[in-house]
Write a protein that holds these residues in place. Structure first.
Motif, PDB file in Angstrom:
ATOM      1  N   THR A 187      -1.255  -0.420   2.388  1.00  0.00           N
ATOM      2  CA  THR A 187      -0.874  -1.223   1.220  1.00  0.00           C
ATOM      3  C   THR A 187       0.609  -1.546   1.277  1.00  0.00           C
ATOM      4  O   THR A 187       1.420  -0.653   1.522  1.00  0.00           O
ATOM      5  N   GLY A 188       0.953  -2.800   1.056  1.00  0.00           N
ATOM      6  CA  GLY A 188       2.360  -3.183   0.948  1.00  0.00           C
ATOM      7  C   GLY A 188       2.648  -3.600  -0.492  1.00  0.00           C
ATOM      8  O   GLY A 188       1.929  -4.435  -1.050  1.00  0.00           O
ATOM      9  N   LEU A 189       3.662  -2.958  -1.074  1.00  0.00           N
ATOM     10  CA  LEU A 189       4.074  -3.319  -2.443  1.00  0.00           C
ATOM     11  C   LEU A 189       5.350  -4.138  -2.331  1.00  0.00           C
ATOM     12  O   LEU A 189       6.323  -3.687  -1.725  1.00  0.00           O
ATOM     13  N   ILE A 190       5.360  -5.316  -2.925  1.00  0.00           N
ATOM     14  CA  ILE A 190       6.521  -6.185  -2.793  1.00  0.00           C
ATOM     15  C   ILE A 190       7.276  -6.278  -4.117  1.00  0.00           C
ATOM     16  O   ILE A 190       6.671  -6.496  -5.174  1.00  0.00           O
ATOM     17  N   PHE A 191       8.581  -6.065  -4.011  1.00  0.00           N
ATOM     18  CA  PHE A 191       9.467  -6.065  -5.188  1.00  0.00           C
ATOM     19  C   PHE A 191      10.559  -7.116  -4.997  1.00  0.00           C
ATOM     20  O   PHE A 191      11.092  -7.268  -3.898  1.00  0.00           O
ATOM     21  N   ALA A 199       0.940  -7.066  -4.423  1.00  0.00           N
ATOM     22  CA  ALA A 199       0.520  -6.074  -3.418  1.00  0.00           C
ATOM     23  C   ALA A 199      -0.412  -6.732  -2.417  1.00  0.00           C
ATOM     24  O   ALA A 199      -1.165  -7.643  -2.758  1.00  0.00           O
ATOM     25  N   VAL A 200      -0.312  -6.261  -1.177  1.00  0.00           N
ATOM     26  CA  VAL A 200      -1.195  -6.771  -0.127  1.00  0.00           C
ATOM     27  C   VAL A 200      -1.820  -5.591   0.619  1.00  0.00           C
ATOM     28  O   VAL A 200      -1.303  -4.473   0.595  1.00  0.00           O
ATOM     29  N   ARG A 201      -2.941  -5.879   1.251  1.00  0.00           N
ATOM     30  CA  ARG A 201      -3.632  -4.867   2.037  1.00  0.00           C
ATOM     31  C   ARG A 201      -3.719  -5.349   3.474  1.00  0.00           C
ATOM     32  O   ARG A 201      -4.102  -6.485   3.725  1.00  0.00           O
ATOM     33  N   LYS A 202      -3.281  -4.472   4.378  1.00  0.00           N
ATOM     34  CA  LYS A 202      -3.256  -4.826   5.800  1.00  0.00           C
ATOM     35  C   LYS A 202      -4.249  -3.949   6.558  1.00  0.00           C
ATOM     36  O   LYS A 202      -4.294  -2.738   6.331  1.00  0.00           O
ATOM     37  N   ASN A 203      -4.994  -4.540   7.447  1.00  0.00           N
ATOM     38  CA  ASN A 203      -5.921  -3.763   8.286  1.00  0.00           C
ATOM     39  C   ASN A 203      -5.142  -2.869   9.243  1.00  0.00           C
ATOM     40  O   ASN A 203      -3.997  -3.162   9.582  1.00  0.00           O
ATOM     41  N   SER A 224      -4.671 -10.114  -0.429  1.00  0.00           N
ATOM     42  CA  SER A 224      -4.069  -9.703  -1.689  1.00  0.00           C
ATOM     43  C   SER A 224      -4.943  -8.641  -2.352  1.00  0.00           C
ATOM     44  O   SER A 224      -6.168  -8.717  -2.270  1.00  0.00           O
ATOM     45  N   ILE A 225      -4.333  -7.649  -2.969  1.00  0.00           N
ATOM     46  CA  ILE A 225      -5.107  -6.623  -3.696  1.00  0.00           C
ATOM     47  C   ILE A 225      -4.373  -6.240  -4.972  1.00  0.00           C
ATOM     48  O   ILE A 225      -3.217  -6.612  -5.175  1.00  0.00           O
ATOM     49  N   GLU A 226      -5.047  -5.462  -5.817  1.00  0.00           N
ATOM     50  CA  GLU A 226      -4.401  -4.829  -6.962  1.00  0.00           C
ATOM     51  C   GLU A 226      -3.983  -3.433  -6.513  1.00  0.00           C
ATOM     52  O   GLU A 226      -4.820  -2.664  -6.034  1.00  0.00           O
ATOM     53  N   ALA A 227      -2.718  -3.104  -6.691  1.00  0.00           N
ATOM     54  CA  ALA A 227      -2.276  -1.751  -6.324  1.00  0.00           C
ATOM     55  C   ALA A 227      -2.796  -0.757  -7.353  1.00  0.00           C
ATOM     56  O   ALA A 227      -2.997  -1.099  -8.519  1.00  0.00           O
ATOM     57  N   THR A 228      -3.020   0.482  -6.905  1.00  0.00           N
ATOM     58  CA  THR A 228      -3.440   1.534  -7.842  1.00  0.00           C
ATOM     59  C   THR A 228      -2.207   2.078  -8.570  1.00  0.00           C
ATOM     60  O   THR A 228      -1.070   1.877  -8.136  1.00  0.00           O
ATOM     61  N   GLU A 229      -2.477   2.813  -9.663  1.00  0.00           N
ATOM     62  CA  GLU A 229      -1.394   3.459 -10.415  1.00  0.00           C
ATOM     63  C   GLU A 229      -0.591   4.400  -9.506  1.00  0.00           C
ATOM     64  O   GLU A 229       0.633   4.440  -9.559  1.00  0.00           O
ATOM     65  N   ALA A 230      -1.325   5.143  -8.666  1.00  0.00           N
ATOM     66  CA  ALA A 230      -0.662   6.123  -7.794  1.00  0.00           C
ATOM     67  C   ALA A 230       0.236   5.411  -6.791  1.00  0.00           C
ATOM     68  O   ALA A 230       1.345   5.872  -6.487  1.00  0.00           O
TER      69      ALA A 230
END
Ligand code: ADP
Ligand code: MG
Length: 303
Positions: A187-191, A199-203, A224-230
């Motif tokens: 998972t990549g979180l972009i700020f 957030a994106v998800r990479k294989n 594209s994905i929804e990031a989890t709270e954690a």
């Protein structure tokens, strides 16, 4: 007011930027900003003439680290700035983050100055499970490979890989292969300006038998994905920790990407903090080019 001018720094192989940054040019043009791509090691560029220089696809520096940092220091209005780059380019920063209590991948650090023999490298490689060998300074999975613990051939190749990196003066990381990356992905979180954007998800990139990539970067499969709270909580903690280490420079991170992989228990682990030249996957999230462009304009007009 004169036109705001922004340079987007890239490398000579991609003089027109990476296609992922194309929507940024449009979003900046919509805001009346003149944005141009400029190659970081092109001696003819007048970096001083821009209101802001934003690093994008400068992906050919991994074996020219000192030259790259020296260049960054000469650019008066650079985002992210040279201090941030100097800290972030070498994955040794993960060691510090681990010591601060953040979850990082268990890592063995090999120092070229120790002049380890092949036998000494052999004894340091994991005895169980697949593992990854990579240099501490790299990008785009270059010189990175995954090995299986249980074949003599793979072990021999792993030793050669580590030895070649060390002989060329590079520091090396040995990590267990995080198996959940094959199931869940990375998972990549972009700020932007410290605010979460998308957030994106990479294989997984390192299939079994994968050998070190030689190209500029390896093609990534991304969505594209929804990031989890954690994940979001860890992303924020990592930014906060970088803030504590870097002080003012980190307070002004124009962009940041934090890469996470689940551990065996499912909790996220930090794989990388990308404050240097991350792909930001602007194509993958609604509004992302606008959010980035707004951050750039605000910065260009205040500096
Ligand atoms: N310990 C690991 N377990 C599983 N995959 C890994 C591991 N380390 C690296 N990888 C894979 O290699 C890719 C590149 O490694 P990374 O540490 O992100 O370096 P960089 O992106 O700077 O080249 C990752 O995106 C991931 O797919
Ligand atoms: Mg990475």
């Amino acid at each position: 007011m004169p036109t705001t001018r922004v340079a987007l720094a890239t490398c000579s192989v991609l003089p027109d930027l990476d296609p992922d940054d194309a929507p940024l040019l449009g979003a900046l043009a919509d805001r009346g900003v003149e944005a141009v791509a400029a190659v970081w090691d092109d001696p003819d560029v007048d970096w001083d003439s821009f209101d802001l220089v934003v690093i994008r696809s400068t992906w050919d520096y991994s074996q020219r680290r000192d030259e790259y940092i020296a260049w960054a220091k000469t650019v008066p209005r650079l985002a992210n700035d040279a201090d941030v780059l100097a800290w972030n380019i070498d994955k040794y920063y993960l060691k510090t983050l681990g010591e601060m209590g953040l979850p990082i991948v268990r890592t063995l650090w090999l120092d070229p100055d120790r002049h380890l023999t092949s036998q000494a490298i052999h004894t340091r490689l994991p005895a169980h499970g697949d593992y990854v060998i990579k240099p501490t300074v790299s990008a785009g999975a270059r010189d990175t490979a995954r090995y299986q613990e249980n074949t003599a051939k793979a072990r021999g190749e792993a030793i050669l890989h580590a030895r070649d990196l060390l002989r060329s003066g590079r520091h090396v990381m040995v990590q267990p292969y995080l198996n959940q990356i094959d199931v869940v992905g990375e998972t990549g979180l972009i700020f932007f300006e410290g605010k979460f954007s998308h957030a994106v998800r990479k294989n997984a990139m390192l299939t079994r038998g994968h050998r070190p990539t030689q190209g500029l970067y390896q093609e990534e499969v991304m969505r594209s994905i929804e990031a989890t709270e954690a994940e979001l909580a860890l992303g924020e903690r990592a930014l906060q920790a970088a803030h504590e280490i870097l002080g003012e420079s980190a307070a002004s991170l124009l962009y940041a990407r934090i890469d996470l992989v689940p551990g065996d228990d499912g909790d996220p682990i930090l794989l990388e903090l990308e404050f240097t030249e991350p792909t930001l996957f602007l194509n993958k999230a609604q509004g992302a080019p606008d959010r980035f462009a707004d951050a750039i304009v605000a910065r260009a007009q205040t500096k």
